[in-house]
Structure formats: C-alpha cells, structure tokens
Design a protein around this motif. Structure first.
Motif, mmCIF file in Angstrom:
data_model
loop_
_atom_site.group_PDB
_atom_site.id
_atom_site.type_symbol
_atom_site.label_atom_id
_atom_site.label_comp_id
_atom_site.label_asym_id
_atom_site.label_seq_id
_atom_site.Cartn_x
_atom_site.Cartn_y
_atom_site.Cartn_z
ATOM 1 N N PHE A 1 -18.811 -9.385 -38.650
ATOM 2 C CA PHE A 1 -20.003 -10.103 -39.075
ATOM 3 C C PHE A 1 -21.143 -9.137 -39.378
ATOM 4 C CE2 PHE A 1 -17.661 -13.078 -36.450
ATOM 5 C CZ PHE A 1 -17.708 -14.240 -37.200
ATOM 6 N N THR B 1 -19.836 -17.043 -35.551
ATOM 7 C CA THR B 1 -19.137 -16.188 -34.587
ATOM 8 C C THR B 1 -18.172 -17.000 -33.747
ATOM 9 O OG1 THR B 1 -21.059 -14.719 -34.467
ATOM 10 C CG2 THR B 1 -19.443 -14.545 -32.705
ATOM 11 N N ASP C 1 -25.486 -18.155 -37.427
ATOM 12 C CA ASP C 1 -24.771 -16.945 -37.015
ATOM 13 C C ASP C 1 -23.963 -17.204 -35.746
ATOM 14 O OD1 ASP C 1 -26.011 -15.005 -38.987
ATOM 15 O OD2 ASP C 1 -27.814 -15.730 -37.975
ATOM 16 N N LYS D 1 -23.790 -19.608 -43.014
ATOM 17 C CA LYS D 1 -22.856 -18.726 -42.316
ATOM 18 C C LYS D 1 -21.968 -19.504 -41.375
ATOM 19 C CE LYS D 1 -26.114 -14.875 -42.435
ATOM 20 N NZ LYS D 1 -26.881 -13.908 -41.633
#
Length: 208
Positions: free
Chosen positions: A79, A93, A89, A205
């Motif tokens: 990332f 993840t 984010d 994301k």
C-alpha cells in the motif's frame, strides 16, 4: 584492506535463509498456534540447520515476534499509505489482509496468545501492536476533527467496535471471501458506527 576486513562486525546474513525461517514460523503458527512452534520444527520446515535459526533468534518467542512483525510489514508494503490515513486506507488494508486464507488462520491463532502467552504478547505489543493501535486511534481523532464522526462519539468504544468487527469477520465469514466483499462489510460497519464516509477522500481505496 580486503573485503573480510571491511565487513562490519557481526554474522553474515543469508536473505534466502532469513525468509525461509520466517515463512516456516508463520506457517506453523497458522497451523498449530504458538505452541506448535519450536526452533527445531522451524528449522526442519525451512530446510536449514537449527544453528541457522539460533544464530538469528535466541528463543522461540523472539522468532515468533519477528515473523509476525515481518508479516505485517509485508502486508503494508503493498500500500501507499499516506502520513495521515483515512477510513478508506484502513478498509483497504483490512480487506486485502483478510482476503488471504493463511493470514486469517494466523490471526485466529493469535487470539489466544494474550491469555496463553502473556509475556510473548507483551513483547509483540511493544514491537508492533501498540503502534498499530495508536495509528487507528489517531485516525479516529482526525475523523472526529474533520466531522466524519460526531463530536461526542466515544472514540475508545468506536475503536473497540472496529476491533470486534475484525473478529466477527474472522470467525463468521469464509476464508476465501474476496477483498471486495470484505471491504463492503467494513464500510457497512463504519456507516453503522456513525462515520460520514460519503465525503472521505480515501473512500476509493477501500472499494466503497
């Protein structure tokens, strides 16, 4: 002065052996938990001599911690995490990490470590968990400051609910769940907790 004289003090390292040892340790943790890990078993699985492992890690606990920290770094390496990550984010993840079957088995095995191996857990917290937890706390503080969370939201409880959501997914959803479905699950969790994710620049994301 020759190459041997120029070499910095300490043992030479073999990157291939390093990786084999850490991978073997992670596989054993995923299969049998921390109790299934020993220097002898790791050496056998990695195809190296026991002395190769002992030169790197004096104890089983040191090896386990190193393997877990290396695994986390490998996940994050995929990332481009900004200095101040947002919810997107975090979701990105988690969705990638939880889409790997071995990673899921590994995390489930780690759930019993705080109770069964408190000293190991304390060392692992210091090496990795505390900084990760602080990062999530900082993310929640920023979200609150930016109006993504209510000003009176209990951030400690929000953090606990997010952690609980990870546990729920690990224990109630299939290990072959695709990353997109996992991301959708966590976006639903964030909305339920009260996040305003519609105007979050990091949303893309997380495959909202």
């Amino acid at each position: 002065m020759g190459k041997e004289q120029n070499r910095a003090p300490g043992r030479p390292r073999n990157v291939e052996a390093d990786n084999a040892v850490l991978t073997a340790a992670l596989d054993l943790i995923a299969e049998s938990g921390v109790d299934g890990v020993s220097i002898e078993q790791v050496a056998k699985r990695a195809g190296v001599a026991r002395t190769t492992v002992y030169r790197r890690y004096a104890t089983r606990d040191e090896l386990v911690i190193a393997a877990l920290v290396a695994n986390e770094k490998a996940v994050l390496a995929s990332f481009q995490v900004p200095d101040e990550p947002g919810p997107g984010d975090l979701v990105a993840t988690w969705s990638v990490a939880l889409s790997a079957p071995r990673a899921r088995r590994l995390l489930r095995r780690m759930m019993s470590v705080p109770r069964d191996h408190p000293d190991l857990w304390a060392a692992f917290r210091k090496a990795s968990v505390d900084s990760r937890e602080q990062g999530i706390h900082d993310l929640l503080v920023r979200a609150q400051e930016h109006g993504q969370l209510a000003a009176d939201a209990d951030l400690e409880m929000v953090h606990a609910l997010l952690t609980g959501a990870v546990v729920v997914h690990l224990t109630n959803y299939p290990d072959d769940a695709p990353a997109e479905e996992i991301a959708s699950f966590f976006w639903r969790v964030l909305r339920t907790i009260g996040f305003d994710v519609e105007n979050d620049k990091s949303v893309e994301k997380g495959n909202q």
